[in-house]
Design an enzyme around this catalytic site. Structure first.
Site, short mmCIF file in Angstrom:
data_model
loop_
_atom_site.label_atom_id
_atom_site.label_comp_id
_atom_site.label_asym_id
_atom_site.label_seq_id
_atom_site.Cartn_x
_atom_site.Cartn_y
_atom_site.Cartn_z
N CYS A 84 33.15 72.64 45.17
CA CYS A 84 34.54 71.57 44.77
C CYS A 84 35.52 72.42 44.49
CB CYS A 84 33.93 70.50 43.76
SG CYS A 84 32.75 69.62 44.21
N ILE A 210 33.39 58.90 47.66
CA ILE A 210 33.06 60.19 48.65
C ILE A 210 34.45 60.05 49.81
CG2 ILE A 210 31.99 60.48 50.90
CD1 ILE A 210 29.50 59.10 49.16
N LYS A 330 39.10 60.86 40.73
CA LYS A 330 38.36 59.42 40.36
C LYS A 330 38.98 58.28 41.30
CE LYS A 330 35.93 56.23 38.77
NZ LYS A 330 36.13 55.65 40.23
N HIS A 334 38.22 62.66 46.39
CA HIS A 334 37.72 63.87 46.12
C HIS A 334 37.12 64.32 47.50
CE1 HIS A 334 36.07 67.57 44.78
NE2 HIS A 334 34.86 67.06 43.95
#
Lengths: 388, 388
Positions: A84, A210, A330, A334
């Site tokens: 990430c 997602i 959040k 992401h």
């Protein structure tokens, strides 16, 4: 050392774009950043590109040359994979390259496609960022790993699910003013507390969604910006990276992320600032507990004090230290390999004054971005400062 | 700008190690390089690590932290993925980082495991380095792509399979003196010509093997080497990277690799040399035709002249410009993500005088390494010079 300036930034709308290819998404972000920068196409010298799981999601490795073409640029492009934190490490090397004098104009960015895979397949694909031998084979997935960290935090320092719910509420509220965010839906603490458990003590609203999306940043040397009269008021003044053992089992403390502390200490030293100088922060809240751990690792809060920050209103839009005004991972979303540079895009706009939430930080001069890989086995921190 | 010196190098034996993990292979190479360098463990500041298909071969992404632990080092580690040029771009950023003044001691390396997959699965996994939309879906694999390039070369410039056979014979002969090489078996031109066709006009001996292995290089600043009295006679004096369209169909000429020319021109300019100054070269001969294209792209031969170089004895062990004294990818082997730094290891030993083939180039001062990704959609060239 050459100063590095941010000349342009671009994003796609974050969300679900299963019908679009990765190159299409990256093209949109890169062209937006190029237009924002107004730099001649011929002046671009190199591309630093982050992507985590293109092999699995699109059967496409070696994405550097593919994405250079998508961005409409005729220069070498290198792909960085750091889970990430993929775009974060790409951005860091872009900064280092300009500082070394090897280039005056580069593009850094990232892209991820995830929604073309099913939920189980995405969870399995994300799990390759954990330690395959010592975690994945034992059944660890990231919701489970962060649940372990949350449980360890509660045990060591106190705090509870309601504290974490306030983080989710805050970030959903912040996303309301961000056109590029995946979610535009305010939630309440009760909504969060009543959502289904994903991995005890974390429930649905403790987890980021997602996301498909791309981000891009045009970086130039101070000298180039001056020569070409660019409007580029935001500089990158500090850069740091830290590493830790890949597997949680090898770490002495599950409720601390020392890789982020190392990255922050290096970035602060590089910029000649301390955590007290930070006016606004974008941190890697893949889970609500991750925002708490980030606040403490970055020295913005003492250990044990970060968990109540959102509930106390200190990190909200109207607080003293607004955190994740973008909506964070959040609520903004992401797209894993794009997140590191997406944070830089958001922070640049917040500092320049052209973000939907800029009015919350009208006098902010110093912003910090924190991008993490895995269970913070990798961390990258950057300090951005705006001319005021 | 800070000069960059090579303080230590390490390799695993190249070959088939299906029973060993990637971290085990990288540990061996990294520890060998660390021992060769004799640098204090605490002084290592960053690791630059190349790997191509760890997601597919070992279900392990985010290999940076995993490999830092394997190397026994407590510092941040970043993974670079650029197909077969993964370790080449990692090495290039390691050089840039030392030059930028951000670090004095770093480790660059790479690793690939391939033999734990079946042959068909390896070929499909390698194919993700090609353009998924415009090549792979049309059935292109790398033997097929390089066969197209060989056919285009023969059509444009002449030459034939016998010329290419001489490249294979030369590289197999060179590998006889390299303990780390996958093959220790001399072949004849007839052996090569009589081997089964893989993709016309390329036959079995035109292709490199499937290889497991790892490589590592310790890089230090000139200043650090002096302060610590290190025996590090080889410097990196030039670095260049070039890019091209990912898909062959988008290129004007299939028998040229301009990405390598751009990389070489940049590296030569950086080092203040020209191709005439090159004494010895390690080039990316994933197929015999690739060695020919490399010789021409690097300016060592005119277009159309490279194909006969091995047959004329000019690039053999006793020739004026020995090429791939290591045995090359062809006979030394090609663990894709490790190859870029493996070339640097071989060149360093050739120039230092501790390679099995150093006696072929006793007076060599300038060596060049050329690492390519895909059908040379990416290329990285480095110039190494030894104090004499």
């Amino acid at each position: 050392m050459t100063d590095v300036r941010i000349a342009g930034v671009g994003l796609t709308k974050f969300g679900s774009h299963p019908e679009r290819t990765g190159r299409d998404l990256f093209a949109e972000a890169a062209l937006a950043a190029r237009e924002d920068a107004g730099v001649s196409r011929d002046d671009y010298e190199e591309i630093f590109y982050g992507n985590f799981m293109g092999e699995l999601a699109e059967k496409q490795g070696h994405q550097g040359p593919v994405m250079a073409e998508a961005a409409g640029l005729d220069c070498p492009a290198t792909r960085y994979e750091q889970a990430c934190a993929s775009a974060g490490v790409a951005f860091r090397q872009a900064v280092a390259t300009i500082r070394s004098g090897a280039a005056d104009v580069v593009l850094a960015g990232g892209m991820e496609r995830m929604n073309n895979l099913g939920t189980a397949e995405v969870t399995q694909s994300l799990a390759i960022a954990a330690d395959e031998l010592f975690e994945v084979r034992a059944g660890v997935t990231f919701p489970g790993a962060y649940a372990l960290m949350a449980r360890a935090y509660f045990d060591a320092f106190g705090g509870d699910s309601e504290d974490l719910a306030h983080v989710a509420v805050k970030n959903h509220a912040n996303a309301m003013q961000n056109d590029y965010a995946q979610f535009h839906r305010e939630i309440t603490v009760d909504d969060a507390l009543e959502s289904p458990i994903v991995a005890d003590p974390l429930s649905l609203y403790d987890a980021c969604p997602i996301t498909d999306g791309a981000s891009a940043v045009v970086l130039v040397s101070d000298d180039y910006a001056e020569r070409h009269g660019l409007d580029a008021p935001v500089s990158v003044t500090g850069s740091g990276q830290g590493g830790d053992k890949a597997a949680l089992q090898d770490r002495p403390h599950l409720a601390r992320t020392p890789a982020a502390t190392k990255a922050a200490d290096a970035a602060y030293a590089d910029a000649g600032i301390g955590p007290d100088d930070v006016d606004v922060a974008e941190v890697h809240d893949c889970f609500t507990i991750a925002e708490v751990l980030a606040l403490e690792s970055l020295g913005l809060y003492d250990h044990g004090e970060g968990v109540g920050a959102a509930a106390r209103g200190e990190t909200t839009r109207d607080g003293d230290l607004p955190v994740n005004l973008s909506g964070g991972l959040k609520a903004k979303g992401h797209p894993v390999g794009a997140t590191g540079t997406a944070q830089v895009v958001e922070m640049t706009k917040l500092l320049r004054g052209d973000h939907g939430n800029s009015d919350a930080v009208p006098d902010a001069r110093v912003g910090v971005t924190h991008n993490a890989g895995g269970t913070v086995a990798s961390a990258v921190v950057h300090v951005l400062e705006v001319d005021r």
